[in-house]
Enzyme design. Structure first.
Site, PDB file in Angstrom:
ATOM      1  N   VAL A 173       0.898  -1.238  -0.050  1.00 29.43           N
ATOM      2  CA  VAL A 173      -0.036  -0.186   0.042  1.00 29.43           C
ATOM      3  C   VAL A 173       0.703   1.268   0.030  1.00 29.43           C
ATOM      4  O   VAL A 173       2.077   1.070   0.378  1.00 29.43           O
ATOM      5  CB  VAL A 173      -0.968   0.186   1.167  1.00 29.43           C
ATOM      6  N   SER A 174       0.443   2.284  -0.608  1.00 27.87           N
ATOM      7  CA  SER A 174       1.162   3.806  -0.430  1.00 27.87           C
ATOM      8  C   SER A 174       1.284   4.381   0.727  1.00 27.87           C
ATOM      9  O   SER A 174       2.397   5.180   0.915  1.00 27.87           O
ATOM     10  CB  SER A 174       0.608   4.470  -1.933  1.00 27.87           C
ATOM     11  N   SER A 175       0.326   4.306   1.714  1.00 27.51           N
ATOM     12  CA  SER A 175       0.387   4.928   2.739  1.00 27.51           C
ATOM     13  C   SER A 175      -0.175   4.652   3.956  1.00 27.51           C
ATOM     14  O   SER A 175      -1.032   3.272   3.643  1.00 27.51           O
ATOM     15  CB  SER A 175      -0.088   6.394   2.723  1.00 27.51           C
TER      16      SER A 175
ATOM     17  N   GLN B 240      -4.043   2.896   4.702  1.00 22.51           N
ATOM     18  CA  GLN B 240      -4.632   2.228   3.764  1.00 22.51           C
ATOM     19  C   GLN B 240      -5.233   0.701   4.018  1.00 22.51           C
ATOM     20  O   GLN B 240      -4.191  -0.066   4.561  1.00 22.51           O
ATOM     21  CB  GLN B 240      -3.798   2.487   2.211  1.00 22.51           C
TER      22      GLN B 240
END
Length: 207
Positions: A8-10, A13
């Protein structure tokens, strides 16, 4: 060894969709980092490459192509490294595997991966363009506001932000600034500021 890779990017999430049937795998490796970061420069990516080099990985499973990355060149280079080792990457959602059961390269799969990888890269660029356009429009209308001059956050508020709190944890574990920046998704200047705050607090506490 069957490995499941989740990205996940951050922080915050939801990754539950990517972890479907994770009990079917021998090892789960997770990354919280932008897909634009090269695969073998991610903490989780480095773990996977080590397993690959050690020759103990049978297959790598990823929910979708954009979870492997959002840079087509990097995606294809990563696949080539795995192909050279005879280890297939299986994209669960798309039902694609990079190598056939007999170990030969899946040419149709490679074509589809190239197309979907290009789409993922284009989506990332479009998101960035929309963000920049939104800022430009807001500035043109005089409604864009950064932090007001002279305003300051107190230390507790600054360090209590979710990303900053995670950065503190990683810094205390010995991660480098650039690694923390990529994992957490904040600028290296912010990481430097966090370290300064921590060092200042440590100095005060020791006095």
């Amino acid at each position: 060894m069957k490995v499941l890779y989740v990205r996940v990017s951050s922080i915050g999430q939801n990754n539950e969709r990517q972890r479907i049937n994770d009990n079917d795998f021998d090892y789960l490796i997770e990354d919280v980092i932008s897909g634009s970061v090269i695969f073998d420069e991610r903490p989780g990516g480095r773990k996977i490459m080590k397993l690959l080099e050690d020759g103990i990985m049978k297959e790598l499973n990823v929910w979708s192509i954009d979870r492997l990355g959002r840079n087509l060149k990097d995606i294809l280079q990563t696949i080539d490294v795995f192909n050279d080792k005879g280890v297939p990457i299986i994209f669960v959602n798309q039902g694609i595997r990079t190598l056939n059961e007999d170990g030969t390269e899946n040419n149709i799969g490679k074509l589809i991966i190239s197309i979907l990888g290009s789409v993922a890269e284009m989506e990332r660029n479009q998101i960035r363009e929309r963000q920049l356009e939104g800022i430009a429009l807001a500035k043109a209308r005089n409604v864009y506001k950064g932090r007001a001059n002279g305003t300051k956050e107190d230390v507790l508020t600054f360090l209590s932000k979710p990303k900053n709190r995670k950065a503190v944890e990683l810094l205390k574990k010995g991660y480098k600034n650039i690694e923390v920046s990529r994992i957490v998704g904040v600028h290296t200047n912010t990481i430097t500021k966090i370290k300064k705050v921590l060092n200042k607090n440590d100095t005060i506490s020791s006095n």
